[in-house]
Design a protein around this motif. Structure first.
Motif, mmCIF file in Angstrom:
data_model
loop_
_atom_site.group_PDB
_atom_site.id
_atom_site.type_symbol
_atom_site.label_atom_id
_atom_site.label_comp_id
_atom_site.label_asym_id
_atom_site.label_seq_id
_atom_site.Cartn_x
_atom_site.Cartn_y
_atom_site.Cartn_z
ATOM 1 N N THR A 15 25.510 10.884 26.209
ATOM 2 C CA THR A 15 24.050 10.824 26.196
ATOM 3 C C THR A 15 23.554 12.064 25.483
ATOM 4 O O THR A 15 23.958 13.183 25.798
ATOM 5 C CB THR A 15 23.470 10.797 27.621
ATOM 6 O OG1 THR A 15 24.168 11.759 28.394
ATOM 7 C CG2 THR A 15 23.630 9.429 28.243
ATOM 8 N N ARG A 16 22.712 11.836 24.505
ATOM 9 C CA ARG A 16 22.126 12.959 23.789
ATOM 10 C C ARG A 16 20.617 12.793 23.903
ATOM 11 O O ARG A 16 20.044 11.910 23.282
ATOM 12 C CB ARG A 16 22.589 12.949 22.330
ATOM 13 C CG ARG A 16 22.314 14.254 21.600
ATOM 14 C CD ARG A 16 22.536 14.098 20.120
ATOM 15 N NE ARG A 16 23.939 13.916 19.750
ATOM 16 C CZ ARG A 16 24.339 13.149 18.740
ATOM 17 N NH1 ARG A 16 23.456 12.487 18.030
ATOM 18 N NH2 ARG A 16 25.619 13.032 18.457
ATOM 19 N N GLY A 17 20.003 13.599 24.719
ATOM 20 C CA GLY A 17 18.577 13.405 24.987
ATOM 21 C C GLY A 17 18.389 12.096 25.733
ATOM 22 O O GLY A 17 18.986 11.884 26.788
ATOM 23 N N ALA A 42 36.220 12.269 8.964
ATOM 24 C CA ALA A 42 35.112 13.142 8.616
ATOM 25 C C ALA A 42 34.641 13.887 9.854
ATOM 26 O O ALA A 42 34.956 13.505 10.984
ATOM 27 C CB ALA A 42 33.972 12.328 8.030
ATOM 28 N N SER A 43 33.888 14.954 9.628
ATOM 29 C CA SER A 43 33.324 15.707 10.742
ATOM 30 C C SER A 43 32.411 14.795 11.559
ATOM 31 O O SER A 43 31.626 14.042 11.009
ATOM 32 C CB SER A 43 32.532 16.891 10.195
ATOM 33 O OG SER A 43 32.072 17.685 11.243
ATOM 34 N N GLY A 44 32.569 14.832 12.862
ATOM 35 C CA GLY A 44 31.748 13.986 13.735
ATOM 36 C C GLY A 44 32.316 12.602 13.956
ATOM 37 O O GLY A 44 31.685 11.759 14.583
ATOM 38 N N GLY A 46 34.814 11.893 15.751
ATOM 39 C CA GLY A 46 35.321 11.743 17.115
ATOM 40 C C GLY A 46 36.743 12.210 17.322
ATOM 41 O O GLY A 46 37.375 11.863 18.325
ATOM 42 N N LYS A 47 37.256 13.022 16.416
ATOM 43 C CA LYS A 47 38.642 13.481 16.537
ATOM 44 C C LYS A 47 38.841 14.336 17.780
ATOM 45 O O LYS A 47 39.771 14.113 18.557
ATOM 46 C CB LYS A 47 39.037 14.280 15.284
ATOM 47 C CG LYS A 47 38.830 13.521 13.974
ATOM 48 C CD LYS A 47 39.300 14.308 12.770
ATOM 49 C CE LYS A 47 38.521 15.579 12.518
ATOM 50 N NZ LYS A 47 37.129 15.369 12.091
ATOM 51 N N SER A 48 37.941 15.297 17.964
ATOM 52 C CA SER A 48 38.077 16.170 19.138
ATOM 53 C C SER A 48 37.865 15.374 20.423
ATOM 54 O O SER A 48 38.539 15.624 21.436
ATOM 55 C CB SER A 48 37.064 17.311 19.070
ATOM 56 O OG SER A 48 37.295 18.093 17.934
ATOM 57 N N THR A 49 36.923 14.449 20.375
ATOM 58 C CA THR A 49 36.672 13.604 21.542
ATOM 59 C C THR A 49 37.935 12.838 21.917
ATOM 60 O O THR A 49 38.292 12.752 23.098
ATOM 61 C CB THR A 49 35.533 12.621 21.231
ATOM 62 O OG1 THR A 49 34.404 13.365 20.766
ATOM 63 C CG2 THR A 49 35.154 11.827 22.447
ATOM 64 N N LEU A 50 38.619 12.315 20.903
ATOM 65 C CA LEU A 50 39.855 11.570 21.148
ATOM 66 C C LEU A 50 40.887 12.452 21.858
ATOM 67 O O LEU A 50 41.502 12.050 22.857
ATOM 68 C CB LEU A 50 40.403 11.065 19.814
ATOM 69 C CG LEU A 50 41.662 10.205 19.870
ATOM 70 C CD1 LEU A 50 41.338 8.868 20.501
ATOM 71 C CD2 LEU A 50 42.243 9.992 18.475
ATOM 72 N N ASP A 160 44.171 20.615 18.104
ATOM 73 C CA ASP A 160 42.868 20.320 17.498
ATOM 74 C C ASP A 160 42.590 21.318 16.375
ATOM 75 O O ASP A 160 42.184 22.450 16.632
ATOM 76 C CB ASP A 160 41.764 20.390 18.559
ATOM 77 C CG ASP A 160 40.452 19.811 18.058
ATOM 78 O OD1 ASP A 160 40.389 19.429 16.874
ATOM 79 O OD2 ASP A 160 39.494 19.735 18.837
ATOM 80 N N GLU A 161 42.801 20.885 15.150
ATOM 81 C CA GLU A 161 42.595 21.743 13.970
ATOM 82 C C GLU A 161 43.123 23.155 14.213
ATOM 83 O O GLU A 161 42.394 24.131 14.064
ATOM 84 C CB GLU A 161 41.109 21.811 13.611
ATOM 85 C CG GLU A 161 40.521 20.441 13.356
ATOM 86 C CD GLU A 161 39.205 20.515 12.580
ATOM 87 O OE1 GLU A 161 39.029 21.478 11.823
ATOM 88 O OE2 GLU A 161 38.394 19.595 12.723
ATOM 89 N N PRO A 162 44.402 23.263 14.565
ATOM 90 C CA PRO A 162 44.888 24.590 14.967
ATOM 91 C C PRO A 162 44.956 25.570 13.808
ATOM 92 O O PRO A 162 44.923 26.772 14.024
ATOM 93 C CB PRO A 162 46.288 24.297 15.507
ATOM 94 C CG PRO A 162 46.708 23.047 14.822
ATOM 95 C CD PRO A 162 45.466 22.249 14.603
HETATM 96 N N1 LIG Z 1 29.385 16.696 24.803
HETATM 97 C C1 LIG Z 1 28.791 15.911 23.897
HETATM 98 N N2 LIG Z 1 27.550 15.445 24.086
HETATM 99 C C2 LIG Z 1 26.956 14.655 23.187
HETATM 100 N N3 LIG Z 1 27.526 14.264 22.045
HETATM 101 C C3 LIG Z 1 28.756 14.690 21.780
HETATM 102 C C4 LIG Z 1 29.461 15.532 22.681
HETATM 103 N N4 LIG Z 1 30.677 15.803 22.163
HETATM 104 C C5 LIG Z 1 30.728 15.160 20.985
HETATM 105 N N5 LIG Z 1 29.581 14.481 20.749
HETATM 106 C C6 LIG Z 1 29.301 13.638 19.587
HETATM 107 O O1 LIG Z 1 30.375 12.798 19.398
HETATM 108 C C7 LIG Z 1 30.694 12.684 18.024
HETATM 109 C C8 LIG Z 1 32.122 13.069 17.770
HETATM 110 O O2 LIG Z 1 32.288 14.457 18.023
HETATM 111 P P1 LIG Z 1 33.682 15.204 17.834
HETATM 112 O O3 LIG Z 1 33.513 16.605 18.256
HETATM 113 O O4 LIG Z 1 34.736 14.431 18.519
HETATM 114 O O5 LIG Z 1 33.862 15.108 16.263
HETATM 115 P P2 LIG Z 1 35.062 15.665 15.370
HETATM 116 O O6 LIG Z 1 35.644 14.520 14.651
HETATM 117 O O7 LIG Z 1 35.989 16.489 16.188
HETATM 118 O O8 LIG Z 1 34.294 16.568 14.336
HETATM 119 P P3 LIG Z 1 34.747 17.970 13.658
HETATM 120 O O9 LIG Z 1 35.707 17.615 12.560
HETATM 121 O O10 LIG Z 1 33.490 18.521 13.107
HETATM 122 O O11 LIG Z 1 35.364 18.813 14.728
HETATM 123 C C9 LIG Z 1 29.689 13.533 17.280
HETATM 124 O O12 LIG Z 1 28.667 12.714 16.788
HETATM 125 C C10 LIG Z 1 29.151 14.455 18.331
HETATM 126 O O13 LIG Z 1 27.829 14.764 18.064
#
Ligand SMILES: Nc1ncnc2c1ncn2[C@@H]1O[C@H](COP(=O)(O)OP(=O)(O)OP(=O)(O)O)[C@@H](O)[C@H]1O
Ligand SMILES: [Mg+2]
Lengths: 256, 344
Positions: A15-17, A42-44, A46-50, A160-162
Motif C-alpha cells: 500500500t502506498r498512500g 529494471a529498477s523497480g 521487484g527484484k529486492s521484493t522477491l 541483493d546487488e552485492p
Molecule cells: N515497503 C514498500 N512499500 C511500498 N512500495 C514498495 C515497498 N517496497 C517496494 N515497493 C515498490 O515495489 C516495487 C518493487 O520494488 P523493489 O525494491 O523490489 O525493486 P527492485 O527491482 O529491487 O529495484 P532496484 O533495482 O532499484 O533495487 C517498486 O515499485 C517499489 O516502489
C-alpha cells in the motif's frame, strides 16, 4: 534433497498512500539445489521484493514460498542474505561479525573459533580479522557480509546487488571469488543484479523480471561451461546471451 | 586480472601521452562529452586507461571544439579565485596544535580578564562585583570551614539519585519507544506533552506532596530530566538502519537477541550522548531545587550567602558549580568516545 526452493504463484502488494501497488504478480519459480541463479530487471521491477519474500522478511500477498516443500514462515539462518550495503555490524570487528550467527547456537568456544577461522580464510579476510568495518574497503565489507552469511551454512544464499557499489576491477575480483565460494560450499545462490554481464558470467540461469507488476519475463539458461574465467566474457556465446538478455530487460522495461 | 590480455593497455610508449597538457585536457573534456559506444567491450576496456584517450588527442580536440559550442549561451562568467585564508578559518580543517592550545587558553583567559576588568573599573566595591582573586579567597574560606565539601557532596548525591533514577526509567522506556512502533504510539504523545511543563513549576506541588526534604528535590531532578532523556534515547534507537535488523533475523537471531545484540549496541553511543546533555540539565536543576528550603548544597550556599551579603562567596560557589559540571561532562564524553570508538 535439501535446498530446493519453490515459488508458487507468488504475488506481493504494497500500500502506498491510498492505492495498492502490485510489486510482484504470479511468480512461479523452481530453483534446484546447488544452482546459481541470477535475477535481472529494471529498477523497480521487484527484484529486492522477491529476495525479501524468499528470505522470509516479508510475506507474500498470494501464493507461497517453499523450501524443501515446507512453506517459509519467516527469516532464518537457512536462507542467508547479503544486502547491497553489506549491513555489517559497525561496532563488531571482522571476526566478530562473522561469528554473529554462530554465537546464537550452542557451540563450544573452540568450535566457533574454528568455523570463524575457516570462513575468514575462505574469504581472504584472515589478515583483517581485528579490523572494524569502517577501516575496510567496500569490497572487503561485502566479503565480511558474505562470510557471515556462509558461516551459518545456509541452504540458500541470497545476494541483493552485492557488488553494485564496487569499481570494475574489484567487482571482477568479487565475481571470481563468489564463483569459487559457490564451488566450494555447494550452496544454492540467488543473486540480484542490474548488471547483465555479471548475471551471465555468474549464473547458470538468468531470470529477467518485467516491471509493473513484476513478473518473470524470461528464464534463460546460460550455455556456458561450469568452469569460467574472465576470458569467457569475450566469447561469442557469452556476448550473444548477454545481448539477448539486455534486449529483454530493455523490452520489458519500456512496457511499463 | 591477468586473464584479460588481448587488447590490454600498452600506454607507456603512446605518442603525445603524458607531458602534453593541452591534448590531455581536451581529451578529458571530450570523454565527458561522448562516452564510448556501449556494447563494444573492447572499446570499453580501452577507455579504462586514460592515456590511450590522450593518444589520439588531436582528433578528440576537434570533436570537443564542435561539441562545446552547441548551447547558445554567452560564456559563463567566472568569479575571481577566492582569497587564500589561514587554516584556522578554513571550514572543518584541522588546525595546528599550538593554534588550538592558544585558542583554548584564550577562551578561558579572556572572560577571566573581562571579569577582572569589570570588577575594578566599573565598580570597585568588593561587595558588588568581587574580583576573581576575592572569589578565590572566599572559596578557600568556604573550603577551610568544610562547608564547600559538604555542599558539594550533598548536591552530587541528589544528582546521582534523581538523575540516576531518571536514567533507569528513561533508557528502557526510550529503547521500547525506539524499537517498537507500539511503544512509540503509546508513550510519545504523553511524554511529548509532559516535557513542555517546566520542572521548576512543579516545585510548589512537590513541596506539598513530598514535603521540603530530600524527596522533593530528587523528584524535581527526576521530572526535569526523565522526559527529555526518554525522547532522546528513543531517537537514538530509531536511527538503526533497517537492514541491520533484517540481516540479524536472517542470521538466526530472535527478537530478544536482535534487541540485545544489535539494537542496543548500535544505539549505545547515541544514548550516552543523550545522557550527557541531560546530565548538564540535572546539574542545573539541583541548584534550582536547593534554592528553596534546603540545609546544605551548593544552591543553598548561594541563597545563604545572599542573605549575609557575601557576594564573593556566591561567585566562589558559581565557579565550583561550573567546574563540577565541566568535570561531569568530560567524564561522560570520554566514556562515550570509548564506547563509540566504532563510529565516525
Ligand atoms: N515497503 C514498500 N512499500 C511500498 N512500495 C514498495 C515497498 N517496497 C517496494 N515497493 C515498490 O515495489 C516495487 C518493487 O520494488 P523493489 O525494491 O523490489 O525493486 P527492485 O527491482 O529491487 O529495484 P532496484 O533495482 O532499484 O533495487 C517498486 O515499485 C517499489 O516502489
Ligand atoms: Mg533492489
Amino acid at each position: 534433497m535439501t535446498g530446493t526452493l519453490c515459488l508458487k504463484a507468488v504475488g506481493k502488494d504494497f500500500t502506498r498512500g491510498w492505492e495498492q501497488v502490485r510489486a510482484l504478480e504470479d511468480i512461479d519459480l523452481e530453483v534446484a539445489r546447488g544452482s546459481f541463479v541470477c535475477v535481472v530487471g529494471a529498477s523497480g521491477s521487484g527484484k529486492s521484493t522477491l529476495l525479501s519474500l524468499i528470505a522470509g522478511l516479508s510475506r507474500p500477498t498470494t501464493g507461497e514460498v517453499l523450501l524443501d516443500g515446507v512453506p517459509v514462515a519467516g527469516p532464518g539462518p537457512d536462507r542467508g542474505m547479503v544486502f547491497q550495503t553489506g549491513a555489517v555490524y559497525p561496532w563488531r570487528t571482522v571476526e566478530r561479525n562473522v561469528a554473529f550467527g554462530l554465537e546464537l547456537l550452542p557451540l563450544s568456544r573452540g568450535e566457533r573459533a574454528a568455523r570463524v577461522d575457516h570462513y575468514l580464510a575462505a574469504t581472504g579476510l584472515t589478515g583483517l580479522r581485528h579490523a572494524l568495518p569502517r577501516q575496510l574497503s567496500g569490497g572487503q565489507r561485502q566479503r565480511v557480509a558474505i562470510a557471515r552469511a556462509l558461516a551459518c551454512e545456509p541452504e540458500v544464499l541470497l545476494l541483493d546487488e552485492p557488488f553494485g557499489a564496487l569499481d570494475v576491477q574489484t567487482k571482477e575480483d568479487m565475481q571470481l571469488f563468489i564463483r569459487r565460494l559457490w564451488h566450494e560450499c555447494g550452496t544454492t545462490v540467488i543473486m540480484v543484479t542490474h548488471d547483465v554481464e555479471e548475471a551471465v558470467f555468474l549464473g547458470q540461469r538468468v531470470i529477467t523480471l518485467a516491471s509493473n507488476p513484476g513478473r518473470v519475463a524470461a528464464d534463460v539458461t546460460v550455455p556456458l561451461p561450469g568452469e569460467r574465467d574472465l576470458t569467457v566474457k569475450r566469447d561469442a556465446a557469452f556476448l550473444g546471451v548477454r545481448a539477448e538478455i539486455e534486449d529483454l530487460v530493455r523490452l520489458y522495461h519500456h512496457q511499463a | 586480472m591477468s586473464v584479460l590480455t588481448e587488447g590490454g593497455p600498452e600506454p607507456a610508449g603512446s605518442p603525445g601521452g603524458p607531458g602534453t597538457a593541452g591534448p590531455l585536457a581536451a581529451a578529458d573534456a571530450a570523454s565527458r562529452e561522448s562516452p564510448p559506444a556501449a556494447g563494444d567491450p573492447s572499446a570499453a576496456h580501452l577507455d579504462l586507461t586514460g592515456d590511450t584517450a590522450a593518444a589520439d588527442g588531436a582528433a578528440v580536440a576537434v570533436h570537443a571544439g564542435t561539441g562545446a559550442g552547441a548551447a547558445a549561451f554567452a560564456p559563463l562568467p567566472r568569479r575571481q579565485p577566492p582569497r587564500r585564508v589561514p587554516r584556522v578559518f578554513a571550514i572543518r580543517t584541522p588546525i595546528p596544535r599550538p593554534s588550538r592550545l592558544a585558542l583554548t587558553a584564550l577562551s578561558v583567559l579572556v572572560p577571566l580578564a573581562l571579569w577582572q576588568l569589570l570588577s575594578t573599573v566599573i565598580d570597585g566595591r568588593p561587595d558588588y562585583l568581587p574580583s576573581p582573586a576575592q572569589a578565590w579567597a572566599a572559596g578557600l574560606d568556604l573550603a577551610r570551614d568544610g562547608l564547600l565539601l559538604g555542599d558539594t557532596v550533598a548536591s552530587i548525591r541528589r544528582v546521582l539519585l534523581g538523575f540516576g533514577l531518571a536514567v533507569a526509567v528513561s533508557v528502557p522506556l526510550g529503547i521500547a519507544m525506539g524499537a517498537f512502533q507500539a511503544g512509540r504510539a503509546a508513550f510519545e504523545p504523553v511524554i511529548g506533552l509532559l516535557r513542555y511543563l517546566p520542572a521548576s513549576a512543579f516545585i510548589p506541588l512537590l513541596a506539598l506532596w513530598l514535603g521540603i526534604d530530600e524527596m522533593s528535590k530528587v523528584a524535581l531532578l527526576f521530572l526535569g530530566t526523565v522526559f527529555f532523556n526518554t525522547l532522546m534515547t528513543a531517537d537514538a534507537v530509531r536511527r538503526i538502519p533497517g537492514a541491520l535488523v533484517d540481516v540479524s533475523y536472517t542470521l538466526g537471531a530472535r527478537r530478544g537477541e536482535v534487541l540485545r545484540k544489535v539494537v542496543i549496541p548500535h544505539s549505545l553511543p547515541g544514548i550516552l550522548d543523550a545522557i550527557r546533555v541531560n546530565a548538564a540539565a540535572a546539574w542545573n536543576f539541583v541548584v534550582v531545587a536547593e534554592l528553596f528550603a534546603a540545609e546544605e548544597g551548593l544552591g543553598y550556599r548561594i541563597v545563604r550567602s545572599q542573605r549575609f551579603n557575601q557576594i564573593d562567596r556566591i561567585f566562589a560557589v558559581l565557579v565550583v558549580i561550573a567546574l563540577i559540571g565541566l568535570t561531569i561532562d568530560i567524564a561522560l564524553r570520554l566514556l562515550r568516545d570509548r564506547v563509540g570508538r566504532w563510529t565516525s
